[in-house]
Design a protein around this motif. Structure first.
Motif, short mmCIF file in Angstrom:
data_model
loop_
_atom_site.label_atom_id
_atom_site.label_comp_id
_atom_site.label_asym_id
_atom_site.label_seq_id
_atom_site.Cartn_x
_atom_site.Cartn_y
_atom_site.Cartn_z
N LYS A 17 30.74 -46.89 19.67
CA LYS A 17 32.10 -47.43 19.61
C LYS A 17 32.94 -46.70 18.56
O LYS A 17 34.11 -46.39 18.79
CB LYS A 17 32.07 -48.93 19.34
N GLU A 18 32.34 -46.39 17.42
CA GLU A 18 33.05 -45.65 16.38
C GLU A 18 33.41 -44.24 16.86
O GLU A 18 34.50 -43.74 16.59
CB GLU A 18 32.21 -45.57 15.11
N SER A 19 32.51 -43.62 17.59
CA SER A 19 32.76 -42.27 18.11
C SER A 19 33.86 -42.30 19.17
O SER A 19 34.73 -41.43 19.19
CB SER A 19 31.47 -41.68 18.71
N LEU A 20 33.84 -43.31 20.02
CA LEU A 20 34.91 -43.46 21.02
C LEU A 20 36.25 -43.70 20.33
O LEU A 20 37.27 -43.15 20.75
CB LEU A 20 34.60 -44.61 21.98
N LEU A 37 35.34 -53.40 26.48
CA LEU A 37 34.51 -52.44 27.21
C LEU A 37 33.16 -53.05 27.55
O LEU A 37 32.38 -53.41 26.66
CB LEU A 37 34.32 -51.17 26.37
N GLY A 38 32.89 -53.20 28.83
CA GLY A 38 31.62 -53.76 29.27
C GLY A 38 30.51 -52.74 29.18
O GLY A 38 30.76 -51.54 29.15
N PRO A 39 29.26 -53.19 29.15
CA PRO A 39 28.13 -52.28 28.96
C PRO A 39 27.94 -51.26 30.09
O PRO A 39 27.42 -50.18 29.87
CB PRO A 39 26.92 -53.20 28.84
N GLU A 40 28.40 -51.59 31.28
CA GLU A 40 28.21 -50.68 32.42
C GLU A 40 29.50 -50.02 32.89
O GLU A 40 29.50 -49.30 33.89
CB GLU A 40 27.57 -51.43 33.59
N GLU A 41 30.60 -50.25 32.19
CA GLU A 41 31.87 -49.64 32.59
C GLU A 41 31.90 -48.16 32.20
O GLU A 41 31.61 -47.83 31.06
CB GLU A 41 33.04 -50.35 31.92
N PRO A 42 32.23 -47.30 33.14
CA PRO A 42 32.29 -45.86 32.82
C PRO A 42 33.44 -45.57 31.85
O PRO A 42 34.58 -45.98 32.07
CB PRO A 42 32.55 -45.19 34.17
N PRO A 94 24.98 -37.01 31.63
CA PRO A 94 25.14 -38.07 32.64
C PRO A 94 24.70 -39.45 32.14
O PRO A 94 25.19 -40.47 32.62
CB PRO A 94 24.27 -37.61 33.81
N ARG A 95 23.80 -39.49 31.16
CA ARG A 95 23.34 -40.76 30.60
C ARG A 95 24.35 -41.34 29.61
O ARG A 95 24.21 -42.49 29.20
CB ARG A 95 22.01 -40.57 29.88
N LEU A 96 25.35 -40.55 29.22
CA LEU A 96 26.26 -40.95 28.17
C LEU A 96 27.63 -41.40 28.69
O LEU A 96 28.62 -41.31 28.00
CB LEU A 96 26.45 -39.78 27.18
N THR A 97 27.67 -41.90 29.88
CA THR A 97 28.95 -42.28 30.49
C THR A 97 29.27 -43.76 30.37
O THR A 97 30.38 -44.17 30.67
CB THR A 97 28.95 -41.89 31.99
N THR A 98 28.31 -44.56 29.91
CA THR A 98 28.53 -46.00 29.71
C THR A 98 27.96 -46.40 28.35
O THR A 98 27.13 -45.69 27.78
CB THR A 98 27.84 -46.85 30.79
N LEU A 99 28.39 -47.54 27.86
CA LEU A 99 27.88 -48.04 26.59
C LEU A 99 26.37 -48.26 26.66
O LEU A 99 25.63 -47.83 25.77
CB LEU A 99 28.60 -49.35 26.22
N SER A 100 25.89 -48.88 27.72
CA SER A 100 24.45 -49.14 27.82
C SER A 100 23.66 -47.85 27.95
O SER A 100 22.57 -47.73 27.40
CB SER A 100 24.15 -50.09 28.97
N GLY A 101 24.21 -46.86 28.65
CA GLY A 101 23.54 -45.57 28.79
C GLY A 101 23.43 -44.86 27.45
O GLY A 101 22.37 -44.32 27.10
N CYS A 102 24.51 -44.88 26.68
CA CYS A 102 24.51 -44.25 25.36
C CYS A 102 23.54 -44.95 24.42
O CYS A 102 22.77 -44.29 23.70
CB CYS A 102 25.90 -44.28 24.74
N VAL A 103 23.57 -46.26 24.43
CA VAL A 103 22.68 -47.04 23.55
C VAL A 103 21.23 -46.75 23.90
O VAL A 103 20.39 -46.53 23.02
CB VAL A 103 23.00 -48.54 23.62
N GLY A 104 20.90 -46.74 25.19
CA GLY A 104 19.54 -46.42 25.60
C GLY A 104 19.11 -45.03 25.19
O GLY A 104 18.00 -44.84 24.70
#
Length: 81
Positions: A11-14, A26-31, A64-74
């Motif tokens: 979130k800070e980076s965004l 921003l939802g966890p799966e929203e691109p 490709p894994r970094l397009t959503t909040l949940s993807g980045c966190v994972g």
């Protein structure tokens, strides 16, 4: 890095790339690109900022894994810094 720390860094980076964006909605799966209207250069700056802030190496095949909040966190919580 735990999941909470990872979410905060994402979130800070965004926020650095898209100042003024309301990240609370921003939802966890929203691109990111569609929701925050990031163009290719904005997304690249986000990925670079994320790598710099975390010390995690991010290769092209990881993006490709970094397009959503949940993807980045994972990705960040499973990466070795």
């Amino acid at each position: 890095m735990n999941r909470t720390e990872a979410a905060d860094v994402v979130k800070e980076s965004l926020a650095r790339v898209v100042p003024g964006a309301d990240l609370t909605t921003l939802g966890p799966e929203e691109p990111f690109r569609e929701t925050l209207e990031l163009d290719s250069l904005d997304f690249l700056r986000f990925v670079e900022t994320l790598g710099e802030r975390t010390g995690v190496r991010i290769d092209d095949e990881d993006t490709p894994r970094l397009t959503t909040l949940s993807g980045c966190v994972g990705f960040l919580s499973s990466a070795d810094a």
